[in-house]
Design a protein around this motif. Sequence first.
Motif, short mmCIF file in Angstrom:
data_model
loop_
_atom_site.label_atom_id
_atom_site.label_comp_id
_atom_site.label_asym_id
_atom_site.label_seq_id
_atom_site.Cartn_x
_atom_site.Cartn_y
_atom_site.Cartn_z
N ARG A 84 0.85 -1.20 0.00
CA ARG A 84 0.00 0.00 0.00
C ARG A 84 0.89 1.25 0.00
N PHE A 85 0.65 2.13 -0.97
CA PHE A 85 1.42 3.36 -1.12
C PHE A 85 0.55 4.56 -0.79
N LYS A 86 1.01 5.37 0.15
CA LYS A 86 0.35 6.62 0.48
C LYS A 86 0.97 7.72 -0.38
N LEU A 87 0.16 8.37 -1.20
CA LEU A 87 0.67 9.34 -2.16
C LEU A 87 0.87 10.71 -1.53
N ARG A 88 1.81 11.43 -2.07
CA ARG A 88 2.12 12.78 -1.61
C ARG A 88 1.02 13.74 -2.08
N GLN A 89 0.46 14.50 -1.17
CA GLN A 89 -0.60 15.44 -1.52
C GLN A 89 -0.01 16.81 -1.86
N GLY A 90 -0.72 17.55 -2.69
CA GLY A 90 -0.28 18.89 -3.08
C GLY A 90 0.65 18.92 -4.27
N VAL A 91 0.98 17.76 -4.84
CA VAL A 91 1.86 17.70 -6.02
C VAL A 91 1.06 18.10 -7.25
N LYS A 92 1.69 18.85 -8.13
CA LYS A 92 1.03 19.26 -9.37
C LYS A 92 1.87 18.88 -10.58
N PHE A 93 1.18 18.54 -11.66
CA PHE A 93 1.86 18.34 -12.93
C PHE A 93 2.29 19.70 -13.46
N HIS A 94 3.13 19.69 -14.47
CA HIS A 94 3.68 20.94 -14.99
C HIS A 94 2.62 21.89 -15.54
N ASN A 95 1.47 21.35 -15.97
CA ASN A 95 0.41 22.22 -16.48
C ASN A 95 -0.55 22.67 -15.37
N GLY A 96 -0.21 22.34 -14.12
CA GLY A 96 -1.02 22.80 -12.99
C GLY A 96 -2.05 21.82 -12.49
N GLU A 97 -2.25 20.70 -13.18
CA GLU A 97 -3.22 19.70 -12.73
C GLU A 97 -2.73 19.03 -11.45
N PRO A 98 -3.63 18.69 -10.54
CA PRO A 98 -3.22 17.98 -9.32
C PRO A 98 -2.91 16.52 -9.61
N PHE A 99 -1.96 15.99 -8.90
CA PHE A 99 -1.59 14.57 -8.98
C PHE A 99 -2.41 13.78 -7.98
N THR A 100 -3.06 12.69 -8.45
CA THR A 100 -3.89 11.85 -7.58
C THR A 100 -3.69 10.37 -7.94
N ALA A 101 -4.39 9.53 -7.21
CA ALA A 101 -4.33 8.08 -7.44
C ALA A 101 -4.83 7.72 -8.84
N ASP A 102 -5.74 8.52 -9.39
CA ASP A 102 -6.24 8.23 -10.74
C ASP A 102 -5.10 8.23 -11.76
N ASP A 103 -4.13 9.11 -11.56
CA ASP A 103 -2.99 9.17 -12.49
C ASP A 103 -2.11 7.94 -12.36
N VAL A 104 -1.97 7.43 -11.15
CA VAL A 104 -1.17 6.22 -10.94
C VAL A 104 -1.82 5.02 -11.62
N VAL A 105 -3.12 4.85 -11.42
CA VAL A 105 -3.84 3.73 -12.03
C VAL A 105 -3.83 3.86 -13.56
N PHE A 106 -4.05 5.08 -14.05
CA PHE A 106 -4.01 5.30 -15.49
C PHE A 106 -2.63 4.95 -16.05
N SER A 107 -1.58 5.37 -15.36
CA SER A 107 -0.22 5.11 -15.84
C SER A 107 0.06 3.62 -15.92
N TRP A 108 -0.44 2.87 -14.94
CA TRP A 108 -0.27 1.41 -14.99
C TRP A 108 -0.95 0.84 -16.23
N LYS A 109 -2.16 1.31 -16.53
CA LYS A 109 -2.87 0.81 -17.71
C LYS A 109 -2.16 1.22 -18.99
N ARG A 110 -1.62 2.44 -19.02
CA ARG A 110 -0.91 2.91 -20.20
C ARG A 110 0.36 2.10 -20.43
#
Length: 514
Positions: A84-110
């Motif tokens: 189980r990984f607890k993600l860092r909160q407050g992180v943003k992508f370069h375009n300003g979007e917030p980083f969340t668990a949805d990005d991690v799951v999407f990246s795994w599928k990609r």
Amino acid sequence: MKKQFVALGLALSMGLGTSALQAKPFTWTASADALSMDPYSTNNSFTTAFMGNIYEGLARFNEQLKVEPALAESWSTVSPTVWRFKLRQGVKFHNGEPFTADDVVFSWKRIQSPGSISKLDLGGIQEIRKVDAFTVDVETKTPFPLLLNNMMSFTVMSKTWSEANNSAEASDLQQKKENYANRNTNGTGPFMLKSREVDVKTVLTANPTWWDKPKHNLTEVTFTPIQSDATRTSALLSGALDATITMPLQDVARVNSSGTFTVVQGPELRTIFFGMDQFRDELLYSDVKGKNPFKDVRVRRALYQAIDVEAIKRSVMRGVSWPAGMILSPSLNGAPQGLNNRVLPFDPEAAKKLLAEAGYPNGFTVGMQCPNNRYVYDEQICLATISMLGRVGIKITPQFEPVAKWSVRLNTQDVSLYMIGHAGLPMVDSYSLLTDTSATRSKSMGGRNTGGFSSPALDAVFPKIATELDPVKRTAFISEAVTVIRNEMFYLPLHQQPITWAAKKGVELRQSPD
């Protein structure tokens, strides 16, 4: 003088120090360009390291090659096969979007998409699931104590950005299918992509909202690949560049004596070796019809004994290489320390005898696939080897190419006798190198087993290496695998190559063997 540092390619640390610590631009070079801005489309180690400045994973290596948190703040084991990984909160992508668990799951599928090469490095993972907005579970196929090291191959991309730009699947370089992510980026890392001209210039700018504390005083970083050794050194000495990470060995003394530049040098984890097509019934690029000589271990042993690695060290590498008896660097985690001796001596007459016993008393002709801008003196090593093999009757048709074409050739197994190098990255562990180069090739393993050999003995021991917690027992299993590879001559090891960097005084280079 206080110095600050920036991570730039091949896990190096560079910094341009000034007493006032004013912001500075920085210009550097290497012999070849990054192959893609899509972090999943290649397993080329230089490209991966370069992209590590833009994209990040849940964990990372520090300067001592120890695992530390990155986009994940912490982790724990829920069961023997679930982390189980607890993600860092407050992180943003370069375009300003917030980083969340949805990005991690999407990246795994990609990563699982057809064009992805990264999936070959993540074969131990079964699934990645969202628990909540800032928690994910990573399930492994079996108990896998090396998961954190394995996760160095897992970088996170933005779900929203990728889908909006028709890049929900990885660029497929093998099929020459590009998408927006191949030339554009949106990561969370310390640098952002400003512009990209393939094989000409790539410009990065410092990320002003990076979640971590920057260790540099740089504003803009310009990378200019220069293939020619002479041109690269001239550009450095002229002052047009601040640093190079591919310093020609023949220029070390001249650069060191300039009074303006400093050279830093040491052994790399990477071992350089030759592989052979061992799966086709008829060898490509050869005058042998109806069969494949490299399926005969006597032929592989003949090539081994025909290559003089000490002569290559002396005449090609200018004395700066570490001859190898196995494909693992002795410095890799888990590498056995007693198996790096040469299995057989250099002996052209013995090589001729082995070829005759195998049915090739007059030798044969075969193509040799080598990069000409990937490794230290790669083309010169191949030319020297061609001469050595010619003395025992192996006539070589050279096929020397830039790294971009050579990488596609390896990934599509369009080879006969080919040069390859491996450093056990990104895991910095023997398991990574062994399974990548020597497991039976599949969708999840053996991505660099370009020769396509299959060994039941190796495939049986690799799961033991992956799951064994006792370091003594684990090293014994690694020794077992290395012994099989050495005895069967699945590869022809040459040496560990040097890392040679140079930079203006005032730029400090922190060199690490990865």
